[in-house]
Scaffold this motif. Structure first.
Motif, mmCIF file in Angstrom:
data_model
loop_
_atom_site.group_PDB
_atom_site.id
_atom_site.type_symbol
_atom_site.label_atom_id
_atom_site.label_comp_id
_atom_site.label_asym_id
_atom_site.label_seq_id
_atom_site.Cartn_x
_atom_site.Cartn_y
_atom_site.Cartn_z
ATOM 1 N N GLU A 156 0.870 -1.240 0.590
ATOM 2 C CA GLU A 156 -0.015 0.206 -0.068
ATOM 3 C C GLU A 156 0.764 1.063 0.074
ATOM 4 O O GLU A 156 0.235 2.105 -0.774
ATOM 5 C CB GLU A 156 -0.987 -0.075 1.231
ATOM 6 C CG GLU A 156 -2.511 0.822 0.787
ATOM 7 C CD GLU A 156 -2.528 1.438 -0.129
ATOM 8 O OE1 GLU A 156 -3.469 2.536 -0.633
ATOM 9 O OE2 GLU A 156 -2.987 0.137 -0.767
ATOM 10 N N ARG A 160 2.105 1.510 -3.336
ATOM 11 C CA ARG A 160 0.877 2.361 -4.484
ATOM 12 C C ARG A 160 0.835 3.836 -4.287
ATOM 13 O O ARG A 160 1.275 4.503 -4.697
ATOM 14 C CB ARG A 160 -0.167 2.168 -4.125
ATOM 15 C CG ARG A 160 -0.086 0.418 -4.955
ATOM 16 C CD ARG A 160 -1.453 -0.487 -5.001
ATOM 17 N NE ARG A 160 -1.963 -0.604 -3.783
ATOM 18 C CZ ARG A 160 -1.872 -2.085 -2.473
ATOM 19 N NH1 ARG A 160 -0.820 -2.573 -3.673
ATOM 20 N NH2 ARG A 160 -1.903 -2.379 -2.031
ATOM 21 N N SER A 206 0.483 2.657 -10.352
ATOM 22 C CA SER A 206 0.056 2.079 -9.046
ATOM 23 C C SER A 206 1.331 1.810 -9.168
ATOM 24 O O SER A 206 2.090 2.165 -10.040
ATOM 25 C CB SER A 206 -0.874 1.132 -9.779
ATOM 26 O OG SER A 206 -1.171 0.774 -8.020
ATOM 27 N N HIS A 213 3.674 -1.738 -6.555
ATOM 28 C CA HIS A 213 3.999 -3.075 -6.530
ATOM 29 C C HIS A 213 4.859 -3.724 -6.093
ATOM 30 O O HIS A 213 6.222 -3.319 -6.727
ATOM 31 C CB HIS A 213 3.275 -4.159 -7.101
ATOM 32 C CG HIS A 213 3.924 -3.978 -8.588
ATOM 33 N ND1 HIS A 213 3.236 -3.309 -9.985
ATOM 34 C CD2 HIS A 213 4.913 -5.002 -8.578
ATOM 35 C CE1 HIS A 213 4.679 -3.763 -10.516
ATOM 36 N NE2 HIS A 213 5.347 -4.548 -10.359
ATOM 37 N N CYS A 273 6.729 1.152 -9.830
ATOM 38 C CA CYS A 273 6.011 2.212 -10.748
ATOM 39 C C CYS A 273 5.085 1.763 -11.650
ATOM 40 O O CYS A 273 6.038 1.451 -12.591
ATOM 41 C CB CYS A 273 6.342 3.754 -10.364
ATOM 42 S SG CYS A 273 6.076 3.884 -8.621
#
Length: 72
Positions: free
Chosen positions: A45, A48, A58, A60, A69
């Motif tokens: 989170e 992100r 977004s 991960h 990104c």
């Protein structure tokens, strides 16, 4: 053409296609400039959020513990 040569050609073509697909999908990801330290699964989170703050779609965490990104 013998069976071994045919099999080699087919495997070579498949390997080239896989490399091209992997390169194409990774071409749109870049490392986060704000995330520091290892990016564990529970940091997803934060990864992100930082990527979105950087102007990307977004983000991960990867298996190499880096924050990537998406949409660079």
């Amino acid at each position: 053409m013998s069976l071994n040569k045919s099999l080699f050609v087919i495997l070579a073509v498949l390997a080239i296609v896989l490399v091209m697909v992997a390169h194409e999908t990774s071409a749109y990801d870049c490392l986060s400039g704000k995330f520091s330290g290892p990016c564990w699964a529970w940091d997803g989170e934060q990864c992100r959020r930082l990527c979105i703050e950087e102007g990307h779609v977004s983000g991960h965490c990867s298996a190499s513990l880096k924050c990537w990104c998406e949409g660079c």
